[in-house]
Design a protein around this motif. Structure first.
Motif, mmCIF file in Angstrom:
data_model
loop_
_atom_site.group_PDB
_atom_site.id
_atom_site.type_symbol
_atom_site.label_atom_id
_atom_site.label_comp_id
_atom_site.label_asym_id
_atom_site.label_seq_id
_atom_site.Cartn_x
_atom_site.Cartn_y
_atom_site.Cartn_z
ATOM 1 N N GLY A 164 0.784 -1.225 0.000
ATOM 2 C CA GLY A 164 0.000 0.000 0.000
ATOM 3 C C GLY A 164 0.817 1.276 0.000
ATOM 4 O O GLY A 164 0.423 2.270 -0.597
ATOM 5 N N LEU A 165 1.970 1.242 0.653
ATOM 6 C CA LEU A 165 2.702 2.493 0.838
ATOM 7 C C LEU A 165 3.161 3.080 -0.498
ATOM 8 O O LEU A 165 3.026 4.282 -0.737
ATOM 9 N N GLN A 167 1.914 2.534 -3.457
ATOM 10 C CA GLN A 167 0.701 2.993 -4.146
ATOM 11 C C GLN A 167 0.299 4.360 -3.621
ATOM 12 O O GLN A 167 -0.014 5.269 -4.386
ATOM 13 N N ALA A 168 0.303 4.460 -2.293
ATOM 14 C CA ALA A 168 -0.141 5.708 -1.679
ATOM 15 C C ALA A 168 0.793 6.852 -2.071
ATOM 16 O O ALA A 168 0.334 7.936 -2.426
ATOM 17 N N ARG A 170 2.639 7.139 -4.707
ATOM 18 C CA ARG A 170 2.425 7.494 -6.105
ATOM 19 C C ARG A 170 1.147 8.286 -6.267
ATOM 20 O O ARG A 170 1.095 9.272 -7.002
ATOM 21 N N SER A 171 0.109 7.850 -5.576
ATOM 22 C CA SER A 171 -1.164 8.540 -5.772
ATOM 23 C C SER A 171 -1.124 9.941 -5.178
ATOM 24 O O SER A 171 -1.840 10.824 -5.618
ATOM 25 N N VAL A 172 -0.287 10.140 -4.182
ATOM 26 C CA VAL A 172 -0.156 11.479 -3.608
ATOM 27 C C VAL A 172 0.618 12.382 -4.574
ATOM 28 O O VAL A 172 0.530 13.602 -4.514
ATOM 29 N N GLY A 173 1.360 11.774 -5.480
ATOM 30 C CA GLY A 173 2.089 12.570 -6.465
ATOM 31 C C GLY A 173 3.563 12.702 -6.157
ATOM 32 O O GLY A 173 4.267 13.507 -6.770
ATOM 33 N N LEU A 174 4.039 11.909 -5.204
ATOM 34 C CA LEU A 174 5.458 11.933 -4.870
ATOM 35 C C LEU A 174 6.265 11.387 -6.047
ATOM 36 O O LEU A 174 5.826 10.467 -6.724
ATOM 37 N N ARG A 182 12.741 8.097 0.536
ATOM 38 C CA ARG A 182 12.159 8.489 1.815
ATOM 39 C C ARG A 182 11.336 7.387 2.449
ATOM 40 O O ARG A 182 11.257 7.279 3.663
ATOM 41 N N HIS A 183 10.652 6.606 1.635
ATOM 42 C CA HIS A 183 9.706 5.666 2.233
ATOM 43 C C HIS A 183 10.064 4.205 2.033
ATOM 44 O O HIS A 183 10.092 3.439 2.981
ATOM 45 N N PRO A 186 13.987 3.065 3.460
ATOM 46 C CA PRO A 186 14.106 2.993 4.917
ATOM 47 C C PRO A 186 13.279 1.869 5.524
ATOM 48 O O PRO A 186 13.687 1.259 6.498
ATOM 49 N N ASN A 187 12.123 1.577 4.922
ATOM 50 C CA ASN A 187 11.287 0.523 5.490
ATOM 51 C C ASN A 187 11.694 -0.866 5.035
ATOM 52 O O ASN A 187 11.317 -1.847 5.654
ATOM 53 N N ARG A 274 6.238 -4.634 11.496
ATOM 54 C CA ARG A 274 5.251 -5.070 10.514
ATOM 55 C C ARG A 274 5.903 -5.663 9.278
ATOM 56 O O ARG A 274 5.456 -5.471 8.181
#
Ligand SMILES: Nc1ncnc2c1ncn2[C@@H]1O[C@H](COP(=O)(O)OP(=O)(O)O)[C@@H](O)[C@H]1O
Ligand code: SF4
Ligand SMILES: [Mg+2]
Lengths: 297, 616
Positions: A164-165, A167-168, A170-174, A182-183, A186-187, A274
């Motif tokens: 999901g991350l 997807q999220a 990309r959909s936010v436009g990052l 950034r996301h 690191p995860n 997680r």
């Protein structure tokens, strides 16, 4: 492996690390300057005896620990850096970019190729080309671990990208770069980093194995594999201590590192909470690690 | 009482190790008689599952019964040694779980597992085989001999759940415990399973039915026991507990459970005149007002290597338009292509053919700059907020990043937006410093919504935004969406499989089946009188807390068609009770009606008696 075993391994591993770091201050003799006592069996003054040139086996073994640890650490760090770069190329689609897709496939093939080369032969080849010495050994040991880390990261990234991350983001436009740096990374990295602790034991063993076969560091530098092979000549004549003590310390260290590494990894990946998806990758790496050890044994 | 199959008295269950013990169940009482279905209701964590596992003597390690009595079929379960308990599991008491895949052995065929469970209780080989086929037939699996040879993963969700029930029933238990057995299923499939359970109870089985869905419980159960925090707060006949709840907690649960008005019952087929050219996109819609126009959009997923290619027809020839300021629900069973459609609208995926136009501009082949503008205007909310938020980012970090991405960097402005967003999604600013793991599911989803709202989008697309949340929270989060679409002029597209949940939010509905649009209509008209047989089947399958003693109806036979080999003609014909030869041969075109667009040769128009097609 049960909890007590791991705790014990942590303790022994920790103590031995302390020994390695504090080596020069606590060892009774200079590991490179021979004493007059030649081929002495273990005694109060030489707890592990002396070798044919009069070196104190205990002091040499501790000094060798530093060499092996240094090589293993350098190799693991190097392979992490290279492995992360290759893992990103192989595992991340950069929003379905065609160029990165092709590059990724090429990296995949490369990793397959590298993993199919026998380590020892590779080490010998490197030494033959670049001469004996730390850089060659570090390169050879790193070479083995690069595909391990790259694969691990690749599988975490692949599952992260389905998750999901991404997807999220990309959909936010990052941008893809921001999403990755950034996301996603690191995860996804913590499981890879956590596995570095497991890889360390294997790297030490590999370093020693290369030296044992004559593809390691240059002789006067104290090194476990070299000590074991050097001392082996004297075992038939009864001077067993020269190679048995370094051998014992080596085995103990490798086992402790492997076990301690596993608990460090579990704790690290447990802390991130997680990382269900990364589990598949972890067993993958653990598998590869045991494979390496098996191949060497 | 000889008819009492299961009795639990003052049950206390403790969990945890060492000094930190918590009581998962505190003095629960319930009983199930022969031929009775008793509902056990409560939110997650209320102790329902622990109670049922205690009845079976299957509590996980570290969890123990510390008080009370359990009588199973006349045996005092708690005082029996483990060997005797095991002998009771199967012939006396059996259980069915929510996820049958995890309770079946993946490597053995369904038949083998049923035979094994019979042999364990001393049944002879030949007899066990015969009983296996018999019980598979009993639970309504077609061609039981063939099903017996299949592996659990080869069965569809509903079939698998039936097979699980068959496994439980193999030894002819007197009592069956079913723990949320239909929660993971589509309402259309659920309705069939509920009918099966009812029939089994009518034949004498005692059923303890665990559920959080009051609609399901109202229809199925004779008695209801409501649990909260390990305690029974209320119990009694369904008509009293659900029809007239006394305890405030039951009242809250009921208030949160959405219910649909009864649609007009319809029947006789009337052939609609097909006007070529009148088909969608909806010709009534003013083109300028259309935010989205989709013309003959398909999305096929091709997998496998050259020789054995399979193509999933996730979407096939979808045409529709979405008006500015509207809120559109995309509904249909799972696998019907809802999420795929949503992803195409959000340009998270591209169509295999056809065009997705956003304000007249094709989304494929957009320049980088236009795409950036699009990303600001169209935002997405995903089903699972836990995975769509970065665990390392606090609420504030997440929102700030979204603002920065779209050029809001001035600290004062950012702070002002924080306040606005916090009000819009009703998430107190005091929580802005927290990490996702420190928030509840509902709060996380509010963060995800706030992130989507940060760039002041024109369109908000939400894919099942509340289906991972507890029922009581679902309604609150839906309220946020309703406010956004009503007051903030946002164009809302919401994917959902729950028609009851989106009724208050959506003003138009697109019904998908097997990748095609079945009906696209104004919501009011749809709920009042569904005209497409599939829409009608969806509506009638929705459980309703007001329908006490009345099970949802099954108006679609079997389960959704396989999208790798869509049926010819009308996609719905193999399941449609009204299907004629024409349906099998010719795909019905989308036809415009006054309040909807419809693809059906024989739509429902005139009220009449509903055809009953049995439990499947
Ligand atoms: N990336 C994908 N690859 C292959 N098949 C897919 C992919 N995404 C969706 N599908 C298939 O497309 C069909 C429609 O899926 P989806 O749009 O998710 O349905 P819904 O959201 O209505 O449940 C399903 O059969 C699904 O398995
Ligand atoms: S099979 Fe299709 S076209 Fe025929 S009546 Fe049913 S829904 Fe309509
Ligand atoms: Mg979906």
């Amino acid at each position: 492996m049960n909890k007590v075993g791991r705790r014990l391994a942590m303790l022994v591993g920790g103590l031995s690390l302390l020994l390695a770091v504090a080596g020069p201050w606590i060892t009774p003799y200079d590991p490179e300057r021979p004493t007059a006592d030649v081929l002495m069996s273990p005694s109060a003054s030489h707890p592990m005896g002396t070798d044919a040139s009069g070196l104190d086996v205990f002091s040499v073994t501790v000094a060798a620990y530093r060499t092996d640890l240094l090589i293993a650490l350098a190799a693991v760090v190097l392979s992490l850096v290279v492995g992360i770069v290759l893992g990103v190329l192989a595992g991340y689609s950069f929003g379905g970019s065609r160029a990165f897709g092709i590059l990724g496939k090429a990296v995949d093939r490369l990793l397959d190729l590298v993993q199919s080369i026998p380590v020892v032969i590779l080490g010998l080849a490197l030494v033959a080309t670049f001469g004996r010495g730390m850089p060659s050994v570090i390169a050879a040991v790193a070479f083995v671990n690069v595909p391990v880390f790259a694969r691990l990261l690749r599988s975490s990234l692949k599952s992260a990208e389905r998750g999901g991350l991404v997807q999220a983001c990309r959909s936010v436009g990052l941008s893809e770069r921001a999403t990755l740096l950034r996301h996603v990374l690191p995860n996804s990295l913590d499981s890879t980093l956590a596995n570095a602790s497991v890889a360390l034991g294997g790297a030490i063993l590999l370093t020693a194995a290369l030296s044992f076969l004559g593809a390691g560091v240059r002789p006067p530098t104290p090194e476990w594999g070299a000590l074991i092979s050097g001392g082996a000549n004297y075992v038939p004549t009864g001077q067993w201590w020269i190679s048995v003590f370094p051998g014992l310390v080596l085995s103990l260290t490798v086992v402790c590192f492997a076990l301690a590494g596993e608990s460090v990894r579990d704790r690290l990946s447990g802390a991130s909470g997680r990382k269900r998806s990364a589990d598949a990758g972890q067993t993958d790496a653990a598998q590869t690690d045991t494979d390496t050890v098996m191949r060497l044994a | 009482m000889s008819s009492m199959r299961l009795q639990v008295r003052d049950l206390v269950v403790e969990a945890g190790r060492g000094g930190e013990r918590t009581q998962a169940v505190r003095g629960a009482c319930l009983s199930v008689a022969e031929g009775q279905v008793v509902g056990l209701v409560g939110e997650s964590g209320s102790g329902k599952t622990m109670t049922s596992l205690a009845c079976l003597g299957l509590l996980p390690p570290g969890v123990e019964v510390v008080g009370g009595e359990i009588t199973v079929d006349g045996h005092a379960m708690l005082t029996l040694p483990e060997r005797d308990r095991r002998a009771l599991r199967g012939p006396s008491i059996a259980m069915v779980f929510q996820d049958p895949l995890s309770s079946f052995h993946p490597g053995l065929s369904v038949g083998t597992q049923i035979v094994h469970s019979l042999r364990d209780h001393g049944v002879g080989r030949a007899e066990a085989k015969a009983r296996c086929i018999e019980v598979l037939g009993e639970v309504g699996l077609p061609k039981p001999e063939a099903q017996a040879r299949r592996f659990p993963h080869q069965l569809s969700g509903g079939m698998r759940q039936r097979a699980m029930i068959a496994l439980a029933l193999a030894n002819r238990p007197r009592i069956l415990i079913a723990d949320e057995p239909t929660t993971a299923l589509d309402p259309t499939v659920q309705a069939g399973i509920l009918r099966l359970l009812r029939r089994l109870a009518d034949d004498g089985l005692g059923v303890l039915f665990i559920s959080h869905n009051l609609g399901v419980v109202a229809g199925l159960c004779d008695e209801v026991t409501v649990m909260r925090n390990g305690e029974v707060v209320e119990s009694g006949p369904t008509a009293r507990i659900i029809g007239d709840p006394q305890h405030p907690y039951t009242q809250t649960l009921l208030a949160a459970a959405p219910s649909l008005p009864d649609p007009v019952e319809v029947g006789d087929p009337i052939v609609v005149r097909e006007e070529p050219g009148a088909a969608a996109p909806d010709s009534r819609v003013d083109r300028d007002a259309a935010v989205y126009t989709l013309a003959d959009v398909s999305r096929h997923f091709v997998s496998g290597s050259r020789g054995r290619k399979t193509t999933v027809h996730a979407l096939d020839g979808v045409s529709l338009s979405i008006t500015k300021g509207s809120s559109t629900g995309i509904v249909g069973e799972s696998g019907s292509g809802k999420s795929t459609l949503a992803r195409l609208l959000g340009a998270l995926d591209a169509p295999s053919s056809g065009q997705v136009l956003f304000h007249g501009q094709d989304l494929t082949g957009m320049s980088k700059q236009d795409m950036r503008a699009f990303r600001r205007k169209v935002q997405f909310v995903f089903q699972d907020p836990t995975s769509s938020l970065d665990p390392r980012y606090t609420v504030e970090d997440t929102l700030r990043e979204a603002l920065h991405t779209h050029g809001v960097t001035d600290p004062a402005q950012v702070a002002r937006r924080f306040t606005e967003l916090s009000e819009q999604v009703r998430l107190p600013k005091s929580l802005f410093g927290r990490y996702p793991r420190e928030l509840s599911g509902g709060q996380r989803q509010r963060v995800a919504i706030a992130r989507a709202l940060a760039p002041r989008p024109e369109v908000l697309i939400a894919d099942e935004p509340v289906s991972s949340l507890d029922v009581s929270i679902q309604a609150q989060v839906m309220d946020v969406f309703r406010d956004l679409s009503e007051n903030d002029g946002l164009t809302l597209v919401m994917v959902s499989h729950d028609l009851a949940l989106i009724r208050d939010v959506c003003d138009s509905l697109v019904t998908l089946y097997n990748g095609t649009v079945m009906e696209s209509s104004q919501a009011a008209a749809y709920y009042e009188q569904p005209m497409h047989p599939y829409s009608s089947a969806l509506l009638h399958s929705m459980p309703n807390p007001r329908h006490i003693g009345r099970l949802p109806e099954v108006l679609a036979l079997g389960e959704p068609a396989d999208p790798t080999s869509p049926p010819p003609g009308c996609r719905f014909h193999p399941r449609c009770p009204r299907a004629q030869d024409l349906c099998r041969e010719q795909r019905p075109a989308l036809t415009a009606m006054p309040d909807r667009v419809l693809a059906c040769h024989f739509p429902l128009t005139v009220p009449a008696v509903t055809a009953e097609v049995g439990e499947r």
